[in-house]
Design a protein around this motif. Structure first.
Motif, PDB file in Angstrom:
ATOM      1  N   UNK A  55       0.851  -1.193   0.000  1.00 57.88           N
ATOM      2  CA  UNK A  55       0.000   0.000   0.000  1.00 57.88           C
ATOM      3  C   UNK A  55       0.887   1.243   0.000  1.00 57.88           C
ATOM      4  N   UNK A  56       0.278   2.389  -0.283  1.00 58.59           N
ATOM      5  CA  UNK A  56       0.997   3.663  -0.336  1.00 58.59           C
ATOM      6  C   UNK A  56       1.390   4.110   1.067  1.00 58.59           C
ATOM      7  N   UNK A  79       4.812  -3.206   2.208  1.00 54.59           N
ATOM      8  CA  UNK A  79       3.939  -4.188   2.838  1.00 54.59           C
ATOM      9  C   UNK A  79       4.534  -4.568   4.187  1.00 54.59           C
ATOM     10  N   UNK A  80       3.717  -5.202   5.021  1.00 59.30           N
ATOM     11  CA  UNK A  80       4.148  -5.621   6.348  1.00 59.30           C
ATOM     12  C   UNK A  80       3.754  -7.071   6.541  1.00 59.30           C
ATOM     13  N   UNK A  81       4.709  -7.899   6.970  1.00 52.12           N
ATOM     14  CA  UNK A  81       4.454  -9.314   7.235  1.00 52.12           C
ATOM     15  C   UNK A  81       4.740  -9.615   8.697  1.00 52.12           C
ATOM     16  N   UNK A  82       3.927 -10.477   9.301  1.00 50.86           N
ATOM     17  CA  UNK A  82       4.175 -10.935  10.664  1.00 50.86           C
ATOM     18  C   UNK A  82       4.969 -12.239  10.589  1.00 50.86           C
ATOM     19  N   UNK A  83       6.212 -12.211  11.031  1.00 49.08           N
ATOM     20  CA  UNK A  83       7.051 -13.408  11.056  1.00 49.08           C
ATOM     21  C   UNK A  83       6.562 -14.335  12.167  1.00 49.08           C
ATOM     22  N   UNK A  84       6.109 -13.730  13.271  1.00 49.30           N
ATOM     23  CA  UNK A  84       5.455 -14.456  14.360  1.00 49.30           C
ATOM     24  C   UNK A  84       4.309 -13.573  14.845  1.00 49.30           C
ATOM     25  N   UNK A  85       3.456 -14.090  15.717  1.00 52.44           N
ATOM     26  CA  UNK A  85       2.355 -13.274  16.237  1.00 52.44           C
ATOM     27  C   UNK A  85       2.935 -11.942  16.695  1.00 52.44           C
ATOM     28  N   UNK A  86       2.366 -10.840  16.208  1.00 55.07           N
ATOM     29  CA  UNK A  86       2.966  -9.529  16.435  1.00 55.07           C
ATOM     30  C   UNK A  86       1.925  -8.456  16.694  1.00 55.07           C
ATOM     31  N   UNK A 111       8.300  -8.676  12.869  1.00 57.51           N
ATOM     32  CA  UNK A 111       7.671  -8.275  11.612  1.00 57.51           C
ATOM     33  C   UNK A 111       8.741  -8.006  10.564  1.00 57.51           C
ATOM     34  N   UNK A 112       8.293  -7.952   9.317  1.00 57.43           N
ATOM     35  CA  UNK A 112       9.175  -7.619   8.190  1.00 57.43           C
ATOM     36  C   UNK A 112       8.455  -6.569   7.343  1.00 57.43           C
TER      37      UNK A 112
END
Length: 110
Positions: free
Chosen positions: A54-55, A94-101, A69-70
């Motif tokens: 997203x922007x 973008x944002x990714x959760x590597x583990x519950x975050x 997170x990444x």
């Protein structure tokens, strides 16, 4: 307007909601909103879930309250874990959760 709150308690609440929700996400605006310059949003993501590209909404930072997170923008990647502050680049990301975050997104709209 509430002048004091426990981000720790709010993080626990939304982490539980994210874990129980089929989207794996839960969020709440903790300060400000669309009518203000400053907005802070608590976002909980279950492991493996993401916020799609997203922007950039304006000057923004991401404080990792718990988990890992990444943040990805083009070829750049920033890994964050509890206690880290990531300055969000002025680019699609973008944002990714590597583990519950749980993260606290702070945005200042000009």
């Amino acid at each position: 307007m509430q002048r004091k709150m426990s981000l720790d308690a709010l993080a626990r609440e939304h982490a539980n909601r994210a874990g129980a929700d089929t989207t794996g996400r839960s969020s709440a605006t903790v300060f400000g909103g669309h009518e203000r310059v400053l907005r802070q949003t608590l976002i909980a993501l279950a492991a493996g879930r993401s916020m799609s590209e997203h922007e950039n909404p304006g000057e923004a930072t991401l404080f990792v309250l718990r988990g890992r997170v990444r943040l990805i923008a083009d070829d750049d990647v920033w890994d964050g874990r509890s206690g880290d502050l990531i300055v969000i680049p002025d680019a699609r990301h973008s944002l990714e959760a590597v583990e519950d975050s749980v993260v606290l997104l702070t945005v200042a709209k000009i």
